[in-house]
Design a protein around this motif. Structure first.
Motif, PDB file in Angstrom:
ATOM      1  N   UNK A 111      -2.942   0.324  -3.827  1.00 20.71           N
ATOM      2  CA  UNK A 111      -2.597  -1.026  -3.378  1.00 20.71           C
ATOM      3  C   UNK A 111      -2.213  -1.832  -4.613  1.00 20.71           C
ATOM      4  N   UNK A 112      -1.031  -2.447  -4.568  1.00 21.94           N
ATOM      5  CA  UNK A 112      -0.598  -3.215  -5.732  1.00 21.94           C
ATOM      6  C   UNK A 112       0.004  -4.547  -5.291  1.00 21.94           C
ATOM      7  N   UNK A 113       0.023  -5.480  -6.230  1.00 22.25           N
ATOM      8  CA  UNK A 113       0.536  -6.826  -5.991  1.00 22.25           C
ATOM      9  C   UNK A 113       1.811  -6.995  -6.796  1.00 22.25           C
ATOM     10  N   UNK A 114       2.965  -6.927  -6.104  1.00 25.35           N
ATOM     11  CA  UNK A 114       4.254  -7.098  -6.786  1.00 25.35           C
ATOM     12  C   UNK A 114       4.571  -8.580  -6.868  1.00 25.35           C
ATOM     13  N   UNK A 132      -2.928  -6.231 -13.841  1.00 17.18           N
ATOM     14  CA  UNK A 132      -2.415  -7.301 -12.986  1.00 17.18           C
ATOM     15  C   UNK A 132      -1.763  -6.740 -11.728  1.00 17.18           C
ATOM     16  N   UNK A 133      -1.186  -5.560 -11.847  1.00 21.30           N
ATOM     17  CA  UNK A 133      -0.412  -4.983 -10.749  1.00 21.30           C
ATOM     18  C   UNK A 133      -1.298  -4.264  -9.728  1.00 21.30           C
ATOM     19  N   UNK A 134      -2.195  -3.398 -10.205  1.00 17.23           N
ATOM     20  CA  UNK A 134      -2.968  -2.531  -9.310  1.00 17.23           C
ATOM     21  C   UNK A 134      -4.214  -3.238  -8.811  1.00 17.23           C
ATOM     22  N   UNK A 172       0.859  -1.178   0.000  1.00 16.80           N
ATOM     23  CA  UNK A 172       0.000   0.000   0.000  1.00 16.80           C
ATOM     24  C   UNK A 172       0.899   1.232   0.000  1.00 16.80           C
ATOM     25  N   UNK A 173       0.781   2.036  -1.043  1.00 16.98           N
ATOM     26  CA  UNK A 173       1.604   3.235  -1.186  1.00 16.98           C
ATOM     27  C   UNK A 173       0.709   4.457  -1.021  1.00 16.98           C
TER      28      UNK A 173
END
Length: 413
Positions: free
Chosen positions: A178-181, A163-165, A63-64
C-alpha cells in the motif's frame, strides 16, 4: 589489569573468528537465478501498465498485489545484475520466508541467510534469522536493519521510500504494498533516478548531438555510424582515462542516441531537459533502414541497464508480439537486437576498448551484420509452420547463424 584486558581481547577475537566460521560457508544455499524469458517480459509489461501511478488523479492510496513468482523473478534479475548471488521468497499469510546467498569475493565463501519476516502495522520485521549456522536474535537483526537504512546513501532515497510506502503485507504466494502517491512523487522519483551529475552528463551529450545534427537538413537520413564517433570521442575526453567514468559516459552517449533515433528526447526522462534547446530531428539509419537503429540502440540500453539476457528476452518478446498482429517476426530485427546487446555490454564491461574502437572510424559493417537474406515479416501462423516455437532446433539454428555472423565482425573479434 593488563591480563584482564588481554584476556578480554583474546576472548573477543576468538568469538569473532568462531562467528565468522559459523556464518561463512563453502557453498551457496541457492542456485543461480534463471534468465528472464519473453513470457516474463509480457507479464511485467502488463503489471506496469495496470499499476502505473501516473494514471491516478488526486492523492489516493493505492494497493498493489505482486505474486510470489514475480517477486522472485525481480529478486533473481537483481542478483544476476549485481553478480551478488541469489535470493528467494516464500510467502504465507502474514509471513515471508527469505533465503539469500551472497558471495564474499575475496574469500571465495558464501554468506547464506535464512530469515522469516512477520507482517506488522507498516513494514515487516524479522521473526528469526540464521546466517550460515549462526542464529541471530530477532531484535539484533531488526536493529541492524534499521541502522543500515539510516546509513544508506543517499538519505533522500530512504526518506522517499518511507513517505511513499504505507504498509507491506503477505498472503499465500502473494505480497501487497500500500503506497501513497503524492503530487510531487514523480518529480522525486526523477530526481533520484537522475541526480545532478547525471543531468549534467546528459546535457553534455544532448548538446554534442545538437551540434552534429545542425550540419544536416531537417529529417535527413544519417547513418548511425556517422553519429557514434563524435559522441564517443566526447566520452573519451570527459572520462580522462578513468574506467568507471568511461562506462558512465558511454551509457549517456548511447541513451542520447537511442532517444533521438526513437523520435524522443531527454525531456521524457528528466523534467529539467524540457528547457534544453531541441536537437534538429534526423532519421537515423542502419543498413539503409530506420528501424534497425532503434532495435540496436534500445537493446544496447537494456544491456547496460539490465544485462544481456533481459535485452534478449525483450527482443524476442517484441518479435513474437509483432507476429501476432504487428509487422511480423523478423530475424533481421533480432540480429539488430543482438548486435545492440553486444554493443551495450561492451560499453559497460570494456568501456575503454569501445572508445578506442570508435576512434579508429568504425563502419556499419564493423558492428552490424548483413541480414538481407534472413527471414522476416513472418505471421504467427508462418512462424509456427516454419519453426514451431522459440525452443525448436530450427529456431536455435537460425539464432546460431546470427551469432556466427556477429562473431565475424571487426568490433567483436
Amino acid at each position: 589489569m593488563k591480563r584482564i584486558l588481554l584476556g578480554s581481547a583474546l576472548g573477543l577475537l576468538l568469538a569473532t573468528v568462531l562467528a565468522l566460521a559459523l556464518a561463512l560457508q563453502g557453498q551457496a544455499l541457492l542456485p543461480p537465478a534463471a534468465e528472464v524469458q519473453s513470457g516474463d517480459v509480457a507479464r511485467a509489461k502488463d503489471f506496469l501498465k495496470r499499476n502505473d501511478p501516473r494514471r491516478v488523479e488526486g492523492n489516493p492510496q493505492r494497493l498493489v498485489t505482486i505474486s510470489e513468482a514475480d517477486l522472485n523473478l525481480l529478486l533473481g534479475q537483481a542478483a544476476l545484475y549485481s553478480h551478488a548471488g541469489a535470493a528467494q521468497l516464500r510467502l504465507h499469510p502474514g509471513l515471508a520466508d527469505l533465503r539469500l546467498s551472497l558471495l564474499v569475493p575475496k574469500l571465495g565463501l558464501w554468506l547464506n541467510v535464512q530469515a522469516r519476516l512477520r507482517e506488522t502495522g507498516r513494514l515487516p520485521e524479522f521473526e528469526h534469522v540464521k546466517v550460515g549456522r549462526l542464529p541471530l536474535p530477532a531484535w539484533l537483526a531488526n536493529w541492524v536493519l534499521r541502522a543500515a537504512l539510516l546509513r544508506l546513501p543517499p538519505e533522500q532515497d530512504v526518506q522517499f521510500a518511507k513517505d511513499l510506502i504505507r504498509h507491506i503485507g503477505f498472503g499465500e504466494q502473494y505480497a501487497q504494498v500500500k503506497y501513497q502517491w503524492q503530487a510531487d512523487s514523480m518529480a522525486r522519483v526523477m530526481a533520484l533516478v537522475w541526480p545532478a551529475p547525471e543531468q549534467q552528463r546528459a546535457l553534455a551529450y544532448h548538446q554534442a548531438l545538437a551540434q552534429v545534427a545542425a550540419a544536416y537538413p531537417v529529417y535527413a537520413h544519417v547513418s548511425l555510424a556517422r553519429l557514434l564517433p563524435p559522441l564517443f570521442d566526447l566520452a573519451r575526453q570527459r572520462a580522462k582515462g578513468d574506467v568507471t567514468l568511461m562506462a558512465a559516459e558511454n551509457r549517456a552517449a548511447i541513451l542520447t542516441l537511442a532517444l533521438h533515433a526513437s523520435g524522443k528526447s531527454w525531456a521524457i526522462l528528466m523534467p529539467a531537459a524540457r528547457a534544453w534547446e531541441p536537437v534538429r530531428p534526423l532519421v537515423v539509419t542502419l543498413a539503409g533502414r530506420d528501424d534497425f537503429p532503434q532495435h540496436f540502440l534500445i537493446s544496447a540500453v537494456l544491456a547496460i541497464e539490465g544485462g544481456g539476457p533481459l535485452s534478449d528476452a525483450i527482443g524476442v518478446y517484441k518479435e513474437v508480439a509483432d507476429s501476432r498482429g504487428g509487422s511480423g517476426f523478423s530475424f533481421n530485427d533480432i540480429a539488430a537486437d543482438r548486435a545492440g546487446t553486444r554493443f551495450g555490454l561492451l560499453a559497460k564491461t570494456s568501456p575503454a576498448k569501445l572508445q578506442v574502437a570508435m576512434s579508429t572510424g568504425l563502419q556499419e559493417r564493423d558492428f552490424m551484420p548483413d541480414v538481407a537474406d534472413l527471414p522476416e515479416f513472418l505471421s504467427a501462423a508462418q512462424f509456427a509452420q516454419r519453426y514451431g516455437t522459440v525452443e525448436s532446433e530450427g529456431y536455435k539454428a537460425q539464432m546460431a547463424e546470427i551469432e556466427a555472423r556477429l562473431d565475424g565482425l571487426k568490433l567483436w573479434r
